[in-house]
Design a protein around this motif. Sequence first.
Motif, PDB file in Angstrom:
ATOM      1  N   GLN A 266       0.833  -1.212   0.000  1.00 24.39           N
ATOM      2  CA  GLN A 266       0.000   0.000   0.000  1.00 24.39           C
ATOM      3  C   GLN A 266       0.868   1.263   0.000  1.00 24.39           C
ATOM      4  O   GLN A 266       0.465   2.290  -0.539  1.00 24.39           O
ATOM      5  N   ARG A 269       1.906   1.692  -3.598  1.00 20.80           N
ATOM      6  CA  ARG A 269       0.838   2.217  -4.451  1.00 20.80           C
ATOM      7  C   ARG A 269       0.449   3.637  -4.073  1.00 20.80           C
ATOM      8  O   ARG A 269      -0.295   4.286  -4.800  1.00 20.80           O
ATOM      9  N   GLY A 270       0.893   4.086  -2.919  1.00 21.91           N
ATOM     10  CA  GLY A 270       0.478   5.415  -2.466  1.00 21.91           C
ATOM     11  C   GLY A 270      -0.963   5.435  -2.002  1.00 21.91           C
ATOM     12  O   GLY A 270      -1.646   6.454  -2.101  1.00 21.91           O
ATOM     13  N   THR A 271      -1.442   4.295  -1.481  1.00 26.34           N
ATOM     14  CA  THR A 271      -2.854   4.216  -1.102  1.00 26.34           C
ATOM     15  C   THR A 271      -3.073   4.103   0.404  1.00 26.34           C
ATOM     16  O   THR A 271      -4.182   3.835   0.840  1.00 26.34           O
ATOM     17  N   SER A 388     -14.156  -5.422   2.462  1.00 23.05           N
ATOM     18  CA  SER A 388     -13.097  -5.012   1.541  1.00 23.05           C
ATOM     19  C   SER A 388     -12.661  -3.594   1.864  1.00 23.05           C
ATOM     20  O   SER A 388     -13.339  -2.878   2.596  1.00 23.05           O
ATOM     21  N   PRO A 391      -9.083   1.904  -2.676  1.00 19.27           N
ATOM     22  CA  PRO A 391      -7.810   2.617  -2.832  1.00 19.27           C
ATOM     23  C   PRO A 391      -7.717   3.919  -2.049  1.00 19.27           C
ATOM     24  O   PRO A 391      -6.651   4.502  -1.968  1.00 19.27           O
ATOM     25  N   THR A 392      -8.826   4.368  -1.456  1.00 21.08           N
ATOM     26  CA  THR A 392      -8.756   5.593  -0.653  1.00 21.08           C
ATOM     27  C   THR A 392      -8.836   5.287   0.836  1.00 21.08           C
ATOM     28  O   THR A 392      -8.926   6.198   1.656  1.00 21.08           O
ATOM     29  N   GLN A 394     -11.261   3.588   2.227  1.00 16.47           N
ATOM     30  CA  GLN A 394     -12.654   3.357   2.620  1.00 16.47           C
ATOM     31  C   GLN A 394     -12.872   1.856   2.749  1.00 16.47           C
ATOM     32  O   GLN A 394     -12.593   1.111   1.815  1.00 16.47           O
ATOM     33  N   ASP A 422     -13.817   4.918   7.209  1.00 15.22           N
ATOM     34  CA  ASP A 422     -12.509   5.329   6.742  1.00 15.22           C
ATOM     35  C   ASP A 422     -11.532   5.031   7.878  1.00 15.22           C
ATOM     36  O   ASP A 422     -11.777   5.411   9.020  1.00 15.22           O
TER      37      ASP A 422
ATOM     38  N   ARG B  44       4.202   5.859 -11.742  1.00 14.70           N
ATOM     39  CA  ARG B  44       4.739   7.178 -12.096  1.00 14.70           C
ATOM     40  C   ARG B  44       5.899   7.072 -13.109  1.00 14.70           C
ATOM     41  O   ARG B  44       6.982   7.585 -12.902  1.00 14.70           O
ATOM     42  N   LYS B  48       6.878  -1.279 -12.774  1.00 18.44           N
ATOM     43  CA  LYS B  48       6.843  -1.791 -11.415  1.00 18.44           C
ATOM     44  C   LYS B  48       6.996  -3.308 -11.437  1.00 18.44           C
ATOM     45  O   LYS B  48       7.998  -3.847 -11.029  1.00 18.44           O
ATOM     46  N   THR B 148      -1.465   9.848  -8.445  1.00 24.82           N
ATOM     47  CA  THR B 148      -1.066   8.453  -8.676  1.00 24.82           C
ATOM     48  C   THR B 148      -2.178   7.704  -9.387  1.00 24.82           C
ATOM     49  O   THR B 148      -3.347   8.109  -9.351  1.00 24.82           O
ATOM     50  N   PRO B 150      -2.861   4.148  -8.672  1.00 24.17           N
ATOM     51  CA  PRO B 150      -2.372   3.010  -7.880  1.00 24.17           C
ATOM     52  C   PRO B 150      -2.719   1.649  -8.455  1.00 24.17           C
ATOM     53  O   PRO B 150      -1.997   0.685  -8.247  1.00 24.17           O
ATOM     54  N   TYR B 151      -3.835   1.581  -9.153  1.00 20.36           N
ATOM     55  CA  TYR B 151      -4.175   0.308  -9.775  1.00 20.36           C
ATOM     56  C   TYR B 151      -4.175   0.508 -11.285  1.00 20.36           C
ATOM     57  O   TYR B 151      -4.966   1.273 -11.819  1.00 20.36           O
ATOM     58  N   ARG B 185      -6.155   7.956  -8.295  1.00 26.01           N
ATOM     59  CA  ARG B 185      -6.459   8.464  -6.960  1.00 26.01           C
ATOM     60  C   ARG B 185      -6.172   9.953  -6.976  1.00 26.01           C
ATOM     61  O   ARG B 185      -5.105  10.386  -7.420  1.00 26.01           O
ATOM     62  N   PRO B 193      -9.206  11.657   0.031  1.00 23.12           N
ATOM     63  CA  PRO B 193      -8.860  11.190  -1.311  1.00 23.12           C
ATOM     64  C   PRO B 193     -10.064  10.551  -1.991  1.00 23.12           C
ATOM     65  O   PRO B 193     -10.934   9.977  -1.316  1.00 23.12           O
ATOM     66  N   SER B 195     -11.301   8.235  -5.658  1.00 25.87           N
ATOM     67  CA  SER B 195     -10.737   7.411  -6.721  1.00 25.87           C
ATOM     68  C   SER B 195     -11.796   7.089  -7.760  1.00 25.87           C
ATOM     69  O   SER B 195     -12.997   7.171  -7.489  1.00 25.87           O
ATOM     70  N   HIS B 383     -19.578  -9.264  -2.876  1.00 18.00           N
ATOM     71  CA  HIS B 383     -19.355 -10.572  -2.251  1.00 18.00           C
ATOM     72  C   HIS B 383     -19.797 -10.574  -0.793  1.00 18.00           C
ATOM     73  O   HIS B 383     -20.106 -11.609  -0.230  1.00 18.00           O
TER      74      HIS B 383
END
Lengths: 470, 455
Positions: A266, A269-271, A388, A391-392, A394, A422, B44, B48, B148, B150-151, B185, B193, B195, B383
């Motif tokens: 993480q 990824r910067g998340t 789950s 990416p923020t 949450q 969060d 970036r 990776k 970024t 990120p995914y 993001r 943040p 996304s 899920h």
Amino acid sequence: MTDVFSNQWRDLLETLLNRGARAGSDLVEVFLERTNHVGVLAEQDQITSVNPSFAKGAGLRVFLGGRDGFVSTNDLSQEGLTRALDQALAMLGLEVQSLSSSADRFNGLNSLIDHGDTKNDWLNRCPTLVSASQRLLEGTSELDRIGQHLQVRRGSYSRDWQEVLVAASDGTFARDIRLHQSTGLSVLAADGDHRSSVGRRYGSTDRPDDLLQWNVETSAAEVCQSAGTMLRAEYVDAGQMPVVLANRFGGVIFHEACGHLLETTQIERGTTPFADQVGSLIAHPSVTAVDEGLSGGSFGSLSMDDEGMEPQRTVLIKDGVLQRFISDRAGELRTGHQRTGSGRRQSHAYAAASRMRNTFIAAGPHKPKDLLASVDRGLYCKAMGGGSVGPTGQFNFSVEEGYLIEDGQLTKPVKGATLIGDAKEVMPRISMCADDLELAAGFCGSVSGSVFVTVGQPHIKVDSITVGGR
Amino acid sequence: MATNNGLNASELRDSLQKLATREGIRSWDLGAACSDDCSVQVDRGEAKQLKASQRSSITVRVWNNDGLVGITSTTDLSDPGLEQALVGAHEASRFGNPDDIPHFSPLAKAPLPELNRPLKERRGILPLLETLREAEADLLSRHPSIQTVPYNGLAESLSQSLYLNSDGALREMQRTQASLYLYARAEETGRKPRSGGALRLGLGSAELDIAGCVDEAVVRTVSHLAYQPIETGTYNVCFTPEAFLSLLGAFSSMFNARSVLDGVSLSKRESIDESLAVPFLSLHDDGLHPGHISAAAFDGEGTPTNNLCLIDRGKLKSFLHSEATARAFNVKPTGHAGLGAKVSVGPDWFVLSTSEGCSSGNNLDQSTEKDTFVLIEDLSALHAGVKATQGSFSLPFDGWLVKGGERISVEAATVAGDIRTVLNSILHLETNCEITHRGVSPHVWVEGLSITGEA
């Protein structure tokens, strides 16, 4: 080459690692795997599915600078492995034709550390298909005996046996045998328009006779009681409220809300909002949280991780202060956080990544009834579903079995609740921890596939969280 | 049996037949898959992780002398691997369920439909890397708040699958596929943040709509920056095509004959011809639809894929079937089966539309509507938040509160309801149907769903 992984593989592996080193890589890692899986399903009073499966393969990873190239293959012949290695090298612009003479980049493999040498007979000591089937039928029969309005009764058993051999050009050479077994009971109760579906899973690591020790009566009673209670439960009233989460699988809140954000993947990824927060207060001072691979028999326990490193006990948060991150080889390389024996992957088809093992909030000083007594009106989450995190940061997870808390007492059961929040905001709101820590088995899906984990906690109180419902 | 050039069906059949004869096995079938994939991720501008894989697997099913079925899977396609699988399946057949014995599909040798899915050249990992670098750079340059992605990932693959049985059936298929995903993001000072992202699929990486993917990822991310909490309450909701298809997919056990027989579906055997939705709604499962990049001409049992009407004018018209469930319902298999001792059944590609000649009586349009409603763009955690056996759902979502035509991004909220109520509370299906990676659907308007926010 023999199927069984042993010192006999040394020469071939050293040849591969030397080839990778001479091509100019910083590090080459080879992960060999064999698996023997069986799944058994009982429905009502019959075995309806038996699914054996076998697999073998290799995952080869080459590091150069901050990058890595990963190739997986089912072909374990010398030709197949060499082809895969050359493909990984080529991804990073390294060519075998330009082999340098810098043989000192690889000094040979260390002595084999064999974590599996006492486990070679475990597969044979596991239940036979006959005895596994019989145990499941005992389970569905017990459900029938004590349950009411049960439209569907199911029992399932899964046995995952895995042999791995890890070799890397830093000398790492280690073997292990892993054995994960899980048993589950689930029911669908139906009465007119009222329905409830409830399932519970029990899992262990490295205990060949676990299914024989399984307490059918206790498990069936737990499932039937929950299904009966939830059959006529009303939908929860949504809104912001205090929540008390039960021990064991309640730990999924920490797993989703915070645990994932403390993996070095993480940071890469910067998340994660916690990337530069080591030493800072990120949770309520009542919270101490740990991730480790050592709890005997727990579902996320390891003798070594999938990069050949023995697992550490990693204190993530102490008294609310962030201590460190969970790190793997790539995470250490890219973020500077030292490896913690947390490099994990579902199989050879995935490159290892920093993943949780047995993750739990430590016990606190309170009694569970103290937590309930402190709430005028809120929600008690006795059993959790999946969850789950995005990416923020949450997160969300569902409540399988919930009760209203009114004036400090549990009152009527409610269903249909989803908790969302969060991590940065919720962690400081975990204000009370009870003294009844317990762990629960689960599966965690992420960048390196689905891995065995445990979550855990004592009863905890969250002062305020969003409860979605109707 | 599996080479760099893929599976050899004739060799597989000969080897298995020889082994089966030796073991005294008269009936067997086999499904096999082989793939060669590669993918890249960037961070970036820097590569990776670069990945490639060569995978193969087979699933062997045998019928023993008592007629019971056993199954085993393996990734080892060598002769010893095949032998292990066959012997394992034979042993497992002792545990076959005598009350539910799958047979060969009666359609396993029927003619297959034409599928126009030409194989596309694979470009290789380094060109993929360069393309993804450019796409990421383009995306990062579009808005200062996007720092970024990120995914992200760009992948291409060649896969082969086949089905064989001892009765002479032989199905074989090859396909290429490529995918690009970009999930950005964005963050502004003092704000949380946000996304958003986009996905594109294609038969080959050269034909992926990269510019469209970047555009959509930017719009989706930036449009959520000015978020506000939403007040908890009941709202009319408009689902985007992708969101509604994901909700419908989570409740696909309503259409699944296996689930009906197992008692875990909301439908029953006698539900056929009963009303399930508003009369202006029709639903097909069309695995052959031109927009379905991953289309296959046959299922795991070798049954041809076809276009199946599930709901016509609001009434349930058919279930999805395997050979065994079709026999139990006295119909033909529909081409939706897997391969197993207990055969699984699943949908291919939903196509939702307004029933021909029917009207909702509304003319709602999410792009022009002035009355307040919630526009749901994407649902999360299906899920966890869906109770398929009960019909209920409670799911986090990304979307907007739309007031007087103005869109306000919603901060952290859930939508809850019951799928049967949803299907009968549909106010309108918009005219324009969109092809998504989940299927085809218009925007779908639903009356009165519970939304929970932080306000």
